[in-house]
Design an enzyme around this catalytic site. Structure first.
Site, PDB file in Angstrom:
ATOM      1  N   GLN A  44       0.823  -0.678   0.107  1.00 19.09           N
ATOM      2  CA  GLN A  44       0.073   0.376  -0.265  1.00 19.09           C
ATOM      3  C   GLN A  44       1.103   0.994   0.210  1.00 19.09           C
ATOM      4  OE1 GLN A  44      -3.691  -0.038   0.074  1.00 19.09           O
ATOM      5  NE2 GLN A  44      -3.617   2.094  -0.324  1.00 19.09           N
ATOM      6  N   PHE A  45       1.161   1.477  -0.939  1.00 20.70           N
ATOM      7  CA  PHE A  45       2.593   2.619  -1.230  1.00 20.70           C
ATOM      8  C   PHE A  45       1.363   3.913  -0.912  1.00 20.70           C
ATOM      9  CE2 PHE A  45       0.267   3.206  -5.418  1.00 20.70           C
ATOM     10  CZ  PHE A  45       0.053   5.040  -5.662  1.00 20.70           C
ATOM     11  N   THR A  46       0.318   4.493  -1.003  1.00 23.16           N
ATOM     12  CA  THR A  46      -0.353   5.648  -0.416  1.00 23.16           C
ATOM     13  C   THR A  46      -0.365   5.795   0.854  1.00 23.16           C
ATOM     14  OG1 THR A  46      -2.714   4.628   0.180  1.00 23.16           O
ATOM     15  CG2 THR A  46      -1.894   5.336  -2.303  1.00 23.16           C
TER      16      THR A  46
END
Length: 146
Positions: free
Chosen positions: A78-80
């Site tokens: 989950q890069f966000t």
């Protein structure tokens, strides 16, 4: 490195109509990797997640970890989670690790998690994932390692 942990009764990841990972009771972990993160930091975070006590014990207190609760782990990239959101109305993803490097580190951390705990499922790195979950509580924590 950040991990958003959600205690779930069930969770699954669907990619292109196919389930890629599914658990019943356990922890849904959204994992964000930053530019300066590395495998050693990741090992510390995975160890903390596996030992983190947020399942109810016999007294109804958060005294059990995922193993003691006979649960499972669903690990989703989950890069966000690494976005800077303090200024403006649009997230800045500059602090996130570049995708090619993040994929390598994420896969190393998945392998490590599986070597430490036998009930680990995953999503697919950088895929358009549909995450379904039933949050238990709701109980959600954000863990970070520096």
């Amino acid at each position: 490195m950040r991990a958003l942990l959600q205690r779930v009764l069930e969770a699954k990841v669907v990619v292109d109509g196919e389930i890629t990972g599914e658990i019943q009771q356990g922890i849904l972990v959204f994992l964000g990797l930053g530019k300066d993160d590395n495998f050693e930091k990741g090992k510390k975070l995975i160890d903390k997640i596996l030992k983190y006590r947020f399942f109810d014990d016999e007294q109804g207190k958060m005294g059990w970890n995922v193993s003691q609760a006979n649960g499972s782990v669903l690990l989703v990239s989950q890069f966000t989670l690494m976005a800077q959101t303090q200024k403006g109305l649009r997230p800045d993803f500059g602090p996130a690790m570049p995708p090619n490097d993040a994929k390598v580190l994420y896969e190393q951390l998945v392998d490590y998690a599986k070597s430490q705990f036998d009930r680990v499922e995953t999503g697919i790195f950088s895929a358009d994932m549909k995450v379904h979950l039933v949050n238990d509580g709701p109980v959600t924590f954000c863990l970070e390692v520096e």
